[in-house]
Design an enzyme around this catalytic site. Structure first.
Site, PDB file in Angstrom:
ATOM      1  N   SER A 112     -25.434 -45.025 -18.611  1.00 34.46           N
ATOM      2  CA  SER A 112     -25.068 -43.549 -17.219  1.00 34.46           C
ATOM      3  C   SER A 112     -26.605 -43.547 -17.286  1.00 34.46           C
ATOM      4  CB  SER A 112     -24.431 -42.695 -18.914  1.00 34.46           C
ATOM      5  OG  SER A 112     -24.883 -40.955 -18.592  1.00 34.46           O
ATOM      6  N   ALA A 156     -37.267 -36.839 -16.403  1.00 35.52           N
ATOM      7  CA  ALA A 156     -37.319 -35.441 -17.215  1.00 35.52           C
ATOM      8  C   ALA A 156     -35.998 -34.902 -16.099  1.00 35.52           C
ATOM      9  CB  ALA A 156     -38.705 -34.396 -16.579  1.00 35.52           C
ATOM     10  N   CYS A 165     -30.462 -38.244 -25.763  1.00 36.13           N
ATOM     11  CA  CYS A 165     -31.540 -37.474 -24.114  1.00 36.13           C
ATOM     12  C   CYS A 165     -32.458 -37.041 -24.578  1.00 36.13           C
ATOM     13  CB  CYS A 165     -30.937 -36.862 -23.386  1.00 36.13           C
ATOM     14  SG  CYS A 165     -31.378 -35.708 -22.051  1.00 36.13           S
ATOM     15  N   LYS A 217     -24.732 -43.332 -28.286  1.00 37.72           N
ATOM     16  CA  LYS A 217     -26.043 -43.892 -27.672  1.00 37.72           C
ATOM     17  C   LYS A 217     -26.724 -43.365 -29.147  1.00 37.72           C
ATOM     18  CE  LYS A 217     -28.438 -44.305 -23.545  1.00 37.72           C
ATOM     19  NZ  LYS A 217     -27.999 -44.157 -21.467  1.00 37.72           N
ATOM     20  N   ASN A 276     -31.927 -45.444 -26.064  1.00 40.85           N
ATOM     21  CA  ASN A 276     -31.946 -44.387 -24.826  1.00 40.85           C
ATOM     22  C   ASN A 276     -33.586 -44.797 -24.369  1.00 40.85           C
ATOM     23  OD1 ASN A 276     -31.595 -41.754 -23.172  1.00 40.85           O
ATOM     24  ND2 ASN A 276     -29.913 -41.045 -24.422  1.00 40.85           N
ATOM     25  N   GLY A 321     -31.905 -51.409 -22.053  1.00 37.92           N
ATOM     26  CA  GLY A 321     -33.413 -50.816 -22.390  1.00 37.92           C
ATOM     27  C   GLY A 321     -34.675 -52.150 -21.000  1.00 37.92           C
TER      28      GLY A 321
END
Lengths: 301, 251
Positions: A21, A70, A130, A165, A192, A243
């Site tokens: 995503s 960011a 997130c 996630k 993440n 990752g």
């Protein structure tokens, strides 16, 4: 390619390669480069209850073998997705999975309920990790109790495959994984981005508007592998590893560490055809090692 | 339609201490490319530099099937790219971005530093339409200048240097051609320069388009890293730009 066909819970995938995503738009952005339907799944951009503008610029900087972003969940909101974007991608002959994000449990529920109604979305990826939003996001993913609470709430109203996630920015990701497994998650995806920071020494200023933000890319692969390995020893639900995957070998490493499937993230920015190359590379690996199925090597370490 | 292909370096030339020009030959016919569009260059697959570098297209030659790029060495990526040799392959994602709309009868093109690169192709397109553009180029000093021969073939060229070593001394906004009336201004260069030009143009009711250089990752609208704040919210510089109408930009 039977060798790569997998099933996670009740959901079938033609191969274990998905796009992460936030790195693949809605799939549409990559249609010029290859047939995106050849992926095991496309996980589309994080979707929230309302439209979000995301964080101010600068939102990105490159670091050795990685990048820090960011972005902060800029998206047009779940209603726009359901009314517009969904209709552009619902014909894809592969799994289209929506990443569901929010600041409150109510927001996660609202988004999940609406996505639940979409016939051609067989799963959601609940983003409780997130690092780039002030409220919610990673807050839910760094405390086992809060993680379980949000997953339980979404589980009640979401009937299809529920992926959660997870964030690596915790002392024990296996503990969080156990908590969300107990709360009814069908699978977990990890990791993440890793919370990081970059500074311009000459200007004596941070390089990103939020100062700290999410590190991704090859630099974090060892962390991702470690998280998948530790979690695979702690939970029974399947793990989707991600990752720093840049090629099929990296993907195989994640499977060896215990992942049932993988996602490709940052490398989509470097090589827009990487998804397809990893599918082909994994098949080649299996042929070369005389293996009949990708899961023959799952978690052998 | 966007493409991802290998090109062969057919020419490499250092233009001054920090600028170099690469001519890249396509292995299949080039698609239609608009002035102001850019490419994402992969530095080197063995490099420790991860992301591609967005570089504006300086010129296109459909006859020889070549693209030109002018690159300034600013960081690790552009430094490594400078080591590439003629005959080597380089991978591009192209053509990207919206590009300039070639319109107007009396136009002023203002470039600063490496931002002059896309203005050559734009000036050539105006010339092909029978419009000889005024091109104003700003440099810090003579050392930072490059040969302007190609610009002179297709446009009226004016130069400003901050130290006055070439052309008029001072900023481009202080150059005498800047105060002459034009229908449209097109600009590419450092942000403070483009901001000053845009504000001035808007004050004088002149249409103005600026090509921005925001930090970018994917180049195709997927990552949302390169956004520019505009009157309509955050817009991707890579897909909704790099060329923006100055009246929409919130600097």
């Amino acid at each position: 390619m039977e060798k790569l066909k997998i099933q996670l819970g009740n959901l079938e995938f033609q191969n274990p390669v998905m796009t992460a995503s936030g790195t693949f738009g809605f799939g549409l952005e990559y249609e010029d480069f290859f047939d995106v339907q050849k992926l095991g799944a496309i996980i589309v951009k994080g979707t929230t209850g309302e439209k979000r503008e995301g964080n101010p610029a600068p939102r990105m900087c490159e670091t050795p073998m990685g990048m820090i972003n960011a972005v902060g969940l800029q998206n047009k909101g779940v209603d726009y997705f359901c009314q517009h974007t969904y209709h552009e991608i619902k014909h894809y002959k592969t799994n289209v999975i929506v990443n569901v994000s929010g600041s409150t449990i109510e927001e996660y529920i609202k988004v999940a309920e609406k996505i639940n109604e979409l016939e051609h979305i067989p799963a959601i990826e609940l983003n409780i990790s997130c690092p780039n939003v002030k409220k919610g996001g990673m807050g839910f993913g760094t405390d086992p109790k809060m993680a379980a609470e949000v997953v339980e709430a979404v589980r009640k109203i979401y009937k299809k495959h529920l992926i959660v996630k997870l964030s690596p920015n915790v002392t024990s990701i296996a503990e969080i994984a156990k908590a969300v497994e107990g709360a009814g998650a069908d699978s977990v995806s990890m990791i993440n981005t890793v919370l990081g920071m970059a500074i311009d020494a000459e200007k004596r200023k941070p390089l990103l508007s939020t100062i700290t933000a999410g590190l991704s890319g090859p630099a974090i692969k060892p962390i991702g592998l470690r998280c998948v390995y530790q979690t695979s020893k702690a939970v029974k639900i399947p793990i989707i590893g991600l990752g720093g995957i840049t090629n099929a070998t990296d993907a195989i490493e994640y499977i060896l560490a215990g992942a049932s499937a993988i996602q490709i993230g940052t490398q989509n920015f470097v090589n827009p055809r990487i998804g397809l190359e990893v599918v082909e590379g994994m098949k080649e690996y299996l042929d070369r090692h005389n293996l009949s199925h990708i899961w023959d090597i799952k978690g052998v370490i | 339609m966007k493409h991802c292909d290998n090109f062969i370096v057919s020419e490499k030339k250092f233009l001054n201490q920090s600028f170099y020009k690469l001519k890249l030959k396509a292995t299949k016919p080039l698609p239609e490319i608009k002035a102001g569009q850019f490419v994402e260059v992969q530095v080197n697959s063995d490099s420790k530099v991860l992301l591609r570098r967005p570089i504006s297209i300086n010129d296109v030659d459909y006859q020889t099937n070549e693209l030109s790029l002018i690159i300034q060495t600013v960081g690790q990526g552009t430094k490594e790219l400078a080591k590439i040799s003629i005959g080597e392959e380089v991978n591009l994602v192209y053509p990207l971005g919206n590009g300039f709309e070639v319109k107007g009868e009396s136009v002023l093109l203002i470039g600063g530093g490496v931002g002059i690169a896309p203005l050559l192709y734009l000036a050539k397109q105006f010339n092909a339409k029978g419009v000889k553009a005024d091109v104003l180029l700003g440099f810090r000093s003579q050392e930072q200048m490059i040969s302007l021969d190609e610009f002179e073939k297709c446009a009226n060229v004016y130069v400003s240097t901050q130290d006055g070593s070439v052309g008029e001394k001072g900023l481009v906004t202080e150059n005498s051609i800047f105060s002459k009336s034009h229908d449209i201004i097109y600009t590419c260069g450092p942000t403070p320069m483009m901001k000053a030009i845009s504000e001035n143009a808007l004050k004088n009711n002149i249409e103005c388009y600026a090509s921005l250089e925001n930090k970018m990752a994917c180049g195709i609208g997927a990552c949302l890293c390169c956004v520019q704040n505009t009157t309509e919210g955050h817009k991707c510089t890579c897909t909704e730009g790099p060329v923006f109408n100055a009246k929409d930009i919130i600097w």
